[in-house]
Design a protein around this motif. Structure first.
Motif, short mmCIF file in Angstrom:
data_model
loop_
_atom_site.label_atom_id
_atom_site.label_comp_id
_atom_site.label_asym_id
_atom_site.label_seq_id
_atom_site.Cartn_x
_atom_site.Cartn_y
_atom_site.Cartn_z
N VAL A 125 54.58 44.10 34.73
CA VAL A 125 53.19 43.50 34.88
C VAL A 125 52.77 42.80 33.59
O VAL A 125 52.29 41.68 33.68
CB VAL A 125 52.28 44.80 34.97
N VAL A 126 53.17 43.27 32.44
CA VAL A 126 53.29 42.56 31.27
C VAL A 126 53.69 41.47 31.25
O VAL A 126 53.30 40.02 30.72
CB VAL A 126 53.55 43.50 30.02
N ALA A 127 55.17 41.43 31.68
CA ALA A 127 55.74 39.94 31.39
C ALA A 127 55.21 39.01 32.49
O ALA A 127 55.05 37.73 32.11
CB ALA A 127 57.23 40.16 31.96
N LEU A 128 54.64 39.48 33.84
CA LEU A 128 53.92 38.47 34.74
C LEU A 128 52.53 38.03 34.36
O LEU A 128 52.17 36.79 34.55
CB LEU A 128 53.89 39.26 36.21
N ALA A 129 52.08 38.81 33.64
CA ALA A 129 50.90 38.52 33.02
C ALA A 129 50.80 37.69 31.93
O ALA A 129 50.10 36.37 31.95
CB ALA A 129 50.19 39.71 32.53
N ARG A 130 51.95 37.54 31.13
CA ARG A 130 52.16 36.57 30.11
C ARG A 130 52.46 35.32 30.76
O ARG A 130 52.11 34.06 30.44
CB ARG A 130 53.17 36.94 29.24
N GLU A 131 53.35 35.39 31.81
CA GLU A 131 53.73 34.08 32.51
C GLU A 131 52.64 33.44 33.16
O GLU A 131 52.56 32.08 33.38
CB GLU A 131 54.86 34.40 33.75
N ARG A 132 51.57 34.11 33.71
CA ARG A 132 50.64 33.59 34.54
C ARG A 132 49.22 33.33 33.69
O ARG A 132 48.68 32.96 33.79
CB ARG A 132 50.05 34.51 35.55
N ASP A 133 49.45 33.80 32.37
CA ASP A 133 48.28 33.47 31.37
C ASP A 133 47.10 34.48 31.60
O ASP A 133 45.99 33.83 31.96
CB ASP A 133 48.25 32.17 31.01
N GLU A 134 47.18 35.67 32.36
CA GLU A 134 46.32 36.26 32.82
C GLU A 134 46.51 37.75 32.34
O GLU A 134 47.36 38.18 31.67
CB GLU A 134 46.19 36.52 34.52
N SER A 135 45.30 38.49 32.25
CA SER A 135 45.38 39.87 31.95
C SER A 135 46.43 40.88 32.74
O SER A 135 46.49 40.57 34.02
CB SER A 135 44.07 40.64 31.90
N PRO A 136 47.18 41.77 32.21
CA PRO A 136 47.56 42.73 32.94
C PRO A 136 47.07 43.23 34.00
O PRO A 136 47.40 43.67 35.20
CB PRO A 136 48.24 43.59 32.13
N ARG A 137 45.62 43.65 33.79
CA ARG A 137 44.84 44.43 34.89
C ARG A 137 44.64 43.36 36.11
O ARG A 137 44.60 44.03 37.01
CB ARG A 137 43.51 44.73 34.13
N THR A 138 44.35 42.38 35.82
CA THR A 138 44.25 41.29 36.88
C THR A 138 45.58 40.99 37.58
O THR A 138 45.58 41.17 38.93
CB THR A 138 43.89 39.94 36.36
N VAL A 139 46.57 40.96 36.87
CA VAL A 139 48.00 40.94 37.54
C VAL A 139 48.18 42.29 38.46
O VAL A 139 48.74 42.17 39.70
CB VAL A 139 49.09 40.77 36.64
N ALA A 140 48.16 43.22 37.97
CA ALA A 140 48.26 44.66 38.55
C ALA A 140 47.34 44.81 39.81
O ALA A 140 47.94 45.06 40.95
CB ALA A 140 47.98 45.81 37.69
N ARG A 141 46.05 44.35 39.72
CA ARG A 141 45.50 44.25 40.84
C ARG A 141 45.57 43.55 41.95
O ARG A 141 45.68 43.75 43.18
CB ARG A 141 43.74 44.41 40.64
N ASP A 142 46.33 42.37 41.63
CA ASP A 142 46.65 41.31 42.63
C ASP A 142 47.77 41.85 43.26
O ASP A 142 48.00 41.61 44.41
CB ASP A 142 46.87 40.00 41.96
N LEU A 143 48.79 42.28 42.51
CA LEU A 143 50.10 42.84 43.16
C LEU A 143 50.02 43.86 44.12
O LEU A 143 50.49 43.91 45.21
CB LEU A 143 51.03 43.30 42.08
N LEU A 144 48.63 44.76 43.79
CA LEU A 144 48.44 45.68 44.63
C LEU A 144 47.55 45.38 45.78
O LEU A 144 47.26 46.24 46.93
CB LEU A 144 47.87 46.91 43.96
N GLY A 145 46.94 44.04 45.87
CA GLY A 145 46.22 43.57 46.89
C GLY A 145 44.61 44.04 46.66
O GLY A 145 43.70 44.04 47.74
N LEU A 146 44.31 44.32 45.61
CA LEU A 146 43.00 45.14 45.33
C LEU A 146 42.09 43.89 44.83
O LEU A 146 42.47 42.89 44.26
CB LEU A 146 42.89 45.83 44.17
N PRO A 147 40.63 44.13 45.26
CA PRO A 147 39.73 42.88 44.89
C PRO A 147 39.69 42.88 43.31
O PRO A 147 39.82 43.85 42.65
CB PRO A 147 38.58 43.28 45.54
N VAL A 148 39.33 41.58 42.93
CA VAL A 148 39.07 41.52 41.46
C VAL A 148 37.69 42.17 41.21
O VAL A 148 36.85 42.32 41.71
CB VAL A 148 38.67 40.09 41.29
N ALA A 149 38.33 43.08 39.90
CA ALA A 149 37.07 44.01 39.53
C ALA A 149 35.94 43.19 38.71
O ALA A 149 36.20 42.21 38.03
CB ALA A 149 37.66 45.06 38.59
#
Length: 98
Positions: free
Chosen positions: A74-98
Motif C-alpha cells: 500500500v505504501v509503495a502504491l501510494a507513492r507511485e500514485r502520489d496519494e495517501s496510503p489511506r486513500t489507496v487502501a480504501r480504493d483497493l478494497l472498493g470502499l467509498p472515499v472517506a
C-alpha cells in the motif's frame, strides 16, 4: 548455495565430492518468503501452492508476514500514485472515499 561451496571446497581438497554423500536438506523458509509465496499463490488461485506456503511457517507468522506485505504494498502504491496510503487502501478494497 552452500552445497555448491562444499563441492568447490571438496574439489580443492581433491576428494571430488565422493566422500560427501549427496543429501537434500529441507531449507527453512522465513516468514517473508512464506508471505510472498502465499499471496502470489492466492492471486493466482493456486490451492496447492497456497497450502505449501502456509505450511512453511506458523499461522501467526504467516499472518504477520501477509500484514507486513500488505502495508509495504500500500505504501509503495501510494507513492507511485502520489496519494495517501489511506486513500489507496480504501480504493483497493472498493470502499467509498472517506
Amino acid at each position: 548455495m552452500f552445497d555448491r561451496m562444499r563441492k568447490y571446497a571438496d574439489r580443492l581438497r581433491g576428494t571430488g565430492g565422493a566422500a560427501v554423500p549427496e543429501r537434500r536438506e529441507r531449507r527453512a523458509h522465513n516468514l517473508f518468503e512464506a508471505a510472498a509465496a502465499y499471496v502470489a499463490a492466492r492471486a493466482a488461485d493456486d490451492q496447492d501452492r497456497i497450502e505449501e506456503a502456509a505450511g512453511w511457517v506458523s499461522p501467526e507468522a504467516l499472518s504477520f508476514g501477509v500484514s507486513e506485505l500488505a502495508c509495504r504494498a500500500v505504501v509503495a502504491l501510494a507513492r507511485e500514485r502520489d496519494e495517501s496510503p489511506r486513500t489507496v487502501a480504501r480504493d483497493l478494497l472498493g470502499l467509498p472515499v472517506a
